[in-house]
Motif scaffolding. Structure first.
Motif, mmCIF file in Angstrom:
data_model
loop_
_atom_site.group_PDB
_atom_site.id
_atom_site.type_symbol
_atom_site.label_atom_id
_atom_site.label_comp_id
_atom_site.label_asym_id
_atom_site.label_seq_id
_atom_site.Cartn_x
_atom_site.Cartn_y
_atom_site.Cartn_z
ATOM 1 N N SER A 42 0.832 -1.212 0.000
ATOM 2 C CA SER A 42 0.000 0.000 0.000
ATOM 3 C C SER A 42 0.865 1.260 0.000
ATOM 4 C CB SER A 42 -0.927 0.002 1.222
ATOM 5 O OG SER A 42 -0.183 -0.061 2.424
ATOM 6 N N LEU A 81 -8.456 -0.304 -0.497
ATOM 7 C CA LEU A 81 -9.034 -0.676 0.792
ATOM 8 C C LEU A 81 -10.561 -0.644 0.721
ATOM 9 C CD1 LEU A 81 -8.346 -1.417 3.725
ATOM 10 C CD2 LEU A 81 -8.384 1.023 4.263
ATOM 11 N N THR A 103 -4.189 -3.943 5.990
ATOM 12 C CA THR A 103 -3.115 -3.431 5.145
ATOM 13 C C THR A 103 -1.815 -3.479 5.943
ATOM 14 O OG1 THR A 103 -3.498 -1.147 5.854
ATOM 15 C CG2 THR A 103 -4.662 -1.890 3.882
#
Length: 364
Positions: free
Chosen positions: A158, A168, A182
């Motif tokens: 990410s 997300l 994440t």
């Protein structure tokens, strides 16, 4: 000296949880579910071992003081528990599974391929890059739901995405029942953020396409760099196959981790309930349509189309739902047909052999 397995049975007095220590077998994932399938005498004669690797010519087994290989068994897969017959290894008994991940094997021969057994949590891994694919994530989650395995979506890389929130949000929209995490697969975050599912004696699996960081995550949990990793291709963000076979890794003081090769094709079969759980919102809407046989196209009183018109349902989700249901129905029917033909063929062969024996006896 023979081992004492009596502590595994319900009749044994339960120790104080604060004083209870995890035995070698419990550290490998042994649970009362498996104990109930055998007896203390059987465990003495055929000790339980777990399949940690499946090779072309052998199964690699680990147990309490046991590290062995036996001839391969068609019905055994990584994660299975086996009662090891030392005198006749090929006759070792595979215990009933708590869970089983399987798919329709690639190709046209209509076979089932076993992926892994006795998994508690499936970490479905995807990268925040152009290889991110909602439909692929949904397939893995339907597979986990069907097997009654807890699915968790893990988003890696990410930090390299311009707008990681977009990935997300898409992942969270898949199902309210699936947590989304994440993390940076290369640091300490995997141990910290996945700790709730990686307790001693638990078995977890990393699933996903090549290059998303499954082996890197396994290394992070194990605290080693023993598993080789490769960078993705720069032109299309596709991964290269680094892991070539499914293998269970024991994490010191923690869980067992299954690292899997990336699957280019994940054809679903026998997962109707898993698809229903994944698309619970659509199933709920469908029950309120005016007609029970509504196809959710142009029928009057269709609650699904009404939700699309009102902006409450993404039409692409309906498209994916239809595609998965049609694929699952076709594959399940094809495999059922294959099983029926195999059964009929076996019956025919047995009949021919019986006739030959009778003919021989008559001539004698």
């Amino acid at each position: 000296m023979p081992r004492n397995y009596s502590d595994f049975f319900p009749s044994a007095p339960k120790p104080n949880p604060q004083d209870q220590q995890v035995t070698p077998l419990q550290a490998l994932g042994w649970q009362p579910f498996f104990t109930q399938q055998t007896s203390a005498d059987a465990l003495e004669q055929t000790p339980p071992v777990r399949v940690v690797e499946v090779h072309r010519n052998a199964l690699h087994l680990i147990g309490d003081g046991i590290d062995a290989t036996i001839p391969p068994r068609i019905e055994a897969t990584v994660g299975d528990w086996v009662l090891l017959d030392r005198d006749q290894p090929a006759a070792s008994l595979v215990l009933e599974r708590k869970s089983l991940l399987k798919r329709r094997a690639p190709g046209s021969d209509r076979q089932i391929q076993l992926i892994a057994a006795n998994i508690e949590t499936a970490f479905v891994v995807s990268s925040c890059n152009p290889d991110f694919n909602i439909a692929r994530l949904e397939r893995y989650i339907a597979l986990a739901f069907e097997a009654e395995i807890t699915p968790v979506i893990v988003l890696t890389k990410s930090d390299l995405a311009d707008v990681p929130e977009a990935y997300l949000d898409q992942a969270r929209a898949i199902s309210d029942l699936v947590p989304v995490i994440t993390l940076d697969a290369r640091g300490t975050e995997p141990r910290e953020k996945l700790a709730a599912w990686c307790k001693p004696g638990q078995t977890v699996a990393f699933l996903g396409s090549s290059g998303v960081g499954k082996s890197t995550l396994t290394n992070a949990l194990a605290g080693t760099e023993e598993i080789a990793t490769q960078a993705i291709r720069e032109d299309d963000a596709k991964g290269r196959h680094t892991t070539t076979r499914r293998q269970l890794h024991r994490v010191p003081g923690g869980c067992l981790v299954l690292d899997t090769p990336g699957m280019r094709e994940l054809q679903l079969t026998d997962v109707a309930s898993g698809i229903d759980d994944l698309f619970a919102d659509l199933n709920a809407l469908a029950t309120t349509c005016r007609f029970k046989d509504c196809k959710h196209e142009s029928e009057p009183g269709c609650a699904v189309q009404a939700a699309i018109d009102e902006g409450d349902l993404d039409p692409s989700r309906l498209t994916r739902w239809r595609k998965l249901k049609a694929e699952e129905a076709f594959n399940s029917a094809s495999l059922a047909e294959r099983r029926s033909k195999d059964k009929a063929f076996g019956k025919m062969v047995r009949g021919i052999m019986k006739e030959k024996k009778q003919s021989k006896w008559s001539s004698d």
